[in-house]
Design an enzyme around this catalytic site. Sequence first.
Site, PDB file in Angstrom:
ATOM      1  N   GLU A 172     -19.277  22.114  18.418  1.00  0.00           N
ATOM      2  CA  GLU A 172     -18.967  21.589  19.749  1.00  0.00           C
ATOM      3  C   GLU A 172     -17.498  21.836  20.015  1.00  0.00           C
ATOM      4  O   GLU A 172     -16.649  21.479  19.202  1.00  0.00           O
ATOM      5  CB  GLU A 172     -19.150  20.064  19.781  1.00  0.00           C
ATOM      6  CG  GLU A 172     -20.545  19.570  19.906  1.00  0.00           C
ATOM      7  CD  GLU A 172     -20.541  18.037  19.914  1.00  0.00           C
ATOM      8  OE1 GLU A 172     -19.565  17.417  20.392  1.00  0.00           O
ATOM      9  OE2 GLU A 172     -21.507  17.468  19.407  1.00  0.00           O
ATOM     10  N   ASP A 186     -14.088   8.794  24.721  1.00  0.00           N
ATOM     11  CA  ASP A 186     -13.421   9.099  23.460  1.00  0.00           C
ATOM     12  C   ASP A 186     -12.448   8.038  22.994  1.00  0.00           C
ATOM     13  O   ASP A 186     -11.758   7.409  23.781  1.00  0.00           O
ATOM     14  CB  ASP A 186     -12.682  10.435  23.582  1.00  0.00           C
ATOM     15  CG  ASP A 186     -13.647  11.601  23.548  1.00  0.00           C
ATOM     16  OD1 ASP A 186     -14.415  11.690  22.569  1.00  0.00           O
ATOM     17  OD2 ASP A 186     -13.663  12.398  24.505  1.00  0.00           O
TER      18      ASP A 186
END
Lengths: 391, 262
Positions: free
Chosen positions: B49, B60
């Site tokens: 990824e 995140d």
Amino acid sequence: MPGRFGIFGGQYVPETVMNALAELEKEFNTAVADEKFMEEYRYYLREYAGRPTPLYFAENLTKKLCGARIYLKREDLNHTGAHKINNVLGQVLLAKRMGKRRVIAETGAGQHGVATATAAAMFGMECEIFMGKEDVRRQALNVFRMKLLGARVTSVDQGTGTLKDAVNEAMRHWVAHVDDTFYVMGSVVGPHPYPTMVRDFQRVIGDETRAQIMEKTGRLPDYIIACVGGGSNSMGIFYPFYEDKSVKLVGVEAGGMGLDSGQHAAKLTRGSIGVLHGMKTYVLQDDEGQIMPVYSISAGLDYPGVGPEHAFFKETGRAEYVYATDEEAVNAFITLTKTEGIIPALESAHAVAYAMKLAPKLSEEDIIVVNLSGRGDKDVEQIADLMGVKL
Amino acid sequence: MNRIDERLYSLQKTGQKALITFITAGDPDPETTGELVVAMERAGADIVELGIPYSDPLADGPVIQRASARALKAGIKITSVMDIVKSIRKTSDIPLVYLVYYNSVFRYGPERFIKEARDAGVDGLIIPDLPVEERREMADIVSSHGMHLIPLVAPTSHERIKNIVEGAGGFVYCISTKGVTGVREEIETDIKAYMEEVSRYTALPRALGFGISGPEMAKRFRDYCEGVIVGSAIVRLIEQGKDRRRMLSNVCEFVSLIKEVL
């Protein structure tokens, strides 16, 4: 489509909170239809926040400007000093109804943080406030107030250390603590149902204004002017006049150092359509969608996005969006203080600044209502600094 | 056939689990990103990824936020990420997935973004802030270009899983825990029950991510899923690596240790 204002709004958030948003929407819809809940909400607005707030005819200011008659909707007279408490009481009552034990919120200038900490103290809930590092510095007094009220203040040093980053961090925290935590959103922003919910808790401002101006003048105003950061005080006063096309709605954004300086927060005037904090709306961003740093002398307007319903009002032409610079806002701050003995928040001073520009061009038959969203106690130190006065 | 399907299918045939690794594109610099991908592939990564740096990465935690900020500060653009992919494709056929926030795609132009990504050699897309309610328009564009829009499910999804996985391809990204990305000491979710719940709705491979700290945790969960995703733990090694060579070998060693237990 539910949760949309034209193409604006939506729910652009991580999957983890989608169930919580659905639950919130359901609970909100049943709560507002529940007369007992609404009665409790109105009880606290009246007995605790101090509503209704007056609609004051600013005679001195009107005389000074030689034009339209100016009325001030005195949201600054609410408990905790701003319109924020209207929305917070609604959301915290909802949190209680949903059995949550803690509330979190983001804050820029600190007004929403103080309001949330206040309601949390009163209803016996645990409270955590996220605030950009830069704002913690600029608004030390409000930080201390929140702490006195028993809230934990978490300083956010990611990004630009202002309101945008406080929202990011509060959302991240919410994702992790979604079971027992209610996120009290401070403006008509965020994923659906927040923009609608916050608007409905703030519309009391416009509903009262309508009744009051009818009583005082026998007719609707020609202009309603309010400042726009995220846009909750403005949406609160605009929304009940949506159908009254004769009433011109004017939102005043933070022009900072001027729109060409790049140092401003005028997303409706200079932004483009994008996605931020779970909503599709106007944002200040670069060609690749990176959110740009924004600036305003007023921490409460220092936000790169805006409520999606405002984006819709702009697209459809229902409201007009203009800006006032830092300098104009400070000038209005001083003028209102001297002429009326009312010290406005720097946010609200942006709305006053535009009224001061507009009023002289109109006749004395015309009526302007300015939403005075908050009081300026929190900004006095900053003004003193600007004037070179040491407190 | 999409590279992701090919790889996952061949792993399944041999009874192996997939190791999916994440790094932020452009961290610490575009050239090293290319090298990292190739090195991780050699060390045993099955799918990589690539995170497209974003100013406001809502899903995140601090480690990946910092990586994003470093890459942006170094001047990375979406076009430079596309170039990184093109250069990787000169030497490697590893399945590549973009992790990208919706505003980047939206502002760049969904058609243009997807077409350029496909032409560069990207096989799939993960958009962490695009729930099923908002993904219709994107899903069509992605699939018409032969790519996968990887669906994400969370422990809070429950009956939503049905809609989320409907018509999806590649694998299901199973978020292991509530919260944002980041290395965790312990994962509280009952992974076995959670993975069983997911498989009630789909036959797609299930990849478990968020919080996987290293080989031990990977070993503990390997039997419940078809793959594990490791991100922050690797990004942290990149952040700590002062010397480039040393950093590359640390990442390789870490990746191969995880691959061993899978």
